[in-house]
Design an enzyme around this catalytic site. Structure first.
Site, short mmCIF file in Angstrom:
data_model
loop_
_atom_site.label_atom_id
_atom_site.label_comp_id
_atom_site.label_asym_id
_atom_site.label_seq_id
_atom_site.Cartn_x
_atom_site.Cartn_y
_atom_site.Cartn_z
N HIS A 99 14.66 -4.57 21.40
CA HIS A 99 13.97 -4.77 20.12
C HIS A 99 14.61 -5.93 19.36
O HIS A 99 15.84 -6.07 19.36
CB HIS A 99 14.01 -3.49 19.28
CG HIS A 99 13.06 -3.53 18.13
ND1 HIS A 99 13.30 -4.28 17.00
CD2 HIS A 99 11.84 -2.96 17.95
CE1 HIS A 99 12.28 -4.14 16.17
NE2 HIS A 99 11.38 -3.36 16.72
N GLU A 168 6.13 -8.12 20.80
CA GLU A 168 6.30 -8.03 19.35
C GLU A 168 6.75 -9.38 18.80
O GLU A 168 7.96 -9.68 18.79
CB GLU A 168 7.38 -6.98 19.01
CG GLU A 168 7.01 -5.57 19.38
CD GLU A 168 7.70 -4.54 18.49
OE1 GLU A 168 7.01 -3.67 17.97
OE2 GLU A 168 8.92 -4.63 18.29
P1 PGA Z 1 6.20 -2.68 12.09
O1 PGA Z 1 7.37 -2.58 13.20
O2 PGA Z 1 5.00 -1.97 12.63
O3 PGA Z 1 6.77 -2.04 10.88
O4 PGA Z 1 5.92 -4.15 11.92
C1 PGA Z 1 7.10 -2.66 14.55
C2 PGA Z 1 8.38 -2.62 15.35
O5 PGA Z 1 9.38 -3.22 14.91
O6 PGA Z 1 8.44 -2.01 16.42
#
Ligand code: PGA
Length: 244
Positions: A99, A168
């Protein structure tokens, strides 16, 4: 998207306490009524809530995962750390690795690769996060960055069947911004082309407000949801809208 098997993964980050678990009741009763074969729900709470959550969700189809783990497969003198075997032992079935919030704290691709290998060995399924910064996106470096993260993160891992990819974009996390439909479709296709057979999810500001836009992207296999997953009504709303 309606006939696909979709993942909805809740990333609670450093939020939640024992009282918060009550909010899962709504989601549990919603899932019971929903056509189960279509969705796979996974909650990744902070480590302190894994055990009580596993207990609470025992008789449901919802799985629990960790948000990170130490790279060592073996136990050791690592104060404050939890390894993949411990997650498995607590009843977790998944773990989020790579992440960007942890990459920011210093995790590099090599370390993430070691974590993925040790987690596979422990029998966990991996939610492997990749994504570019805004600066990299502006410089049109997205594909180069993703290839690099994939090649290094999955180095010497032949069997990728237990690895889900979560794309992401860092600039989309917690910002309320999401990629353009055409860009996202192209990026997901690019990742799928690079890792044949992989299930690829999108994460970054997914909410009940933008899910109608996001669900149009027909090559997506689901969503990794941060902020919006902490409010059961929002999480349910996202799932409902995805199939409407
Ligand atoms: P968010 O976070 O939906 O609050 O943007 C997603 C994540 O970091 O997995």
């Amino acid at each position: 998207m309606t006939n696909k098997y979709m993942y909805f993964i809740a990333n609670w980050k450093m939020f939640g306490n024992l009282r918060t678990l009550k909010s899962l009741d709504k989601v549990v009763s919603f899932v019971k009524k929903f056509k189960k074969s279509k969705i796979k729900l996974i909650y990744c709470p902070p480590a302190t809530l894994i055990c009580p959550m596993v207990k609470k969700l025992k008789l449901t189809s919802i799985n629990v995962g960790g948000q990170n783990c130490h790279e060592s497969y073996n136990y050791g003198a690592y104060t404050g750390q939890i390894n993949s075997k411990m997650l498995k032992d607590m009843g977790a079935k998944y773990v989020i690795l790579g992440h960007s919030e942890n990459r920011k704290l210093g995790e590099n691709d090599y370390l993430i690769n070691t974590k993925i290998k040790s987690s596979i060995k422990s029998g966990l399924k991996i939610i492997f996060c990749i994504g570019e910064t805004l600066k990299q996106k502006r410089k049109k470096m997205t594909k180069k960055i993703l290839v690099n993260q994939i090649n290094k993160g999955l180095n010497k891992i032949n069997n990728k069947k237990n690895i889900l990819i979560a794309y992401e974009p860092i600039w989309a996390i917690g910002s309320g911004l999401i990629p353009k439909e055409s860009d996202l479709h192209e990026t997901i296709g690019f990742i799928k082309n690079k890792i044949r057979g992989a299930k690829v999810l999108y994460g970054g500001s997914v909410s009940p407000k933008n899910i109608n836009q996001l669900k149009k992207i027909d090559n997506l296999d689901g969503f990794l949801i941060g902020g919006a997953s902490q409010v059961s009504n929002n999480f349910i709303d996202i799932i409902k809208k995805t199939f409407n």
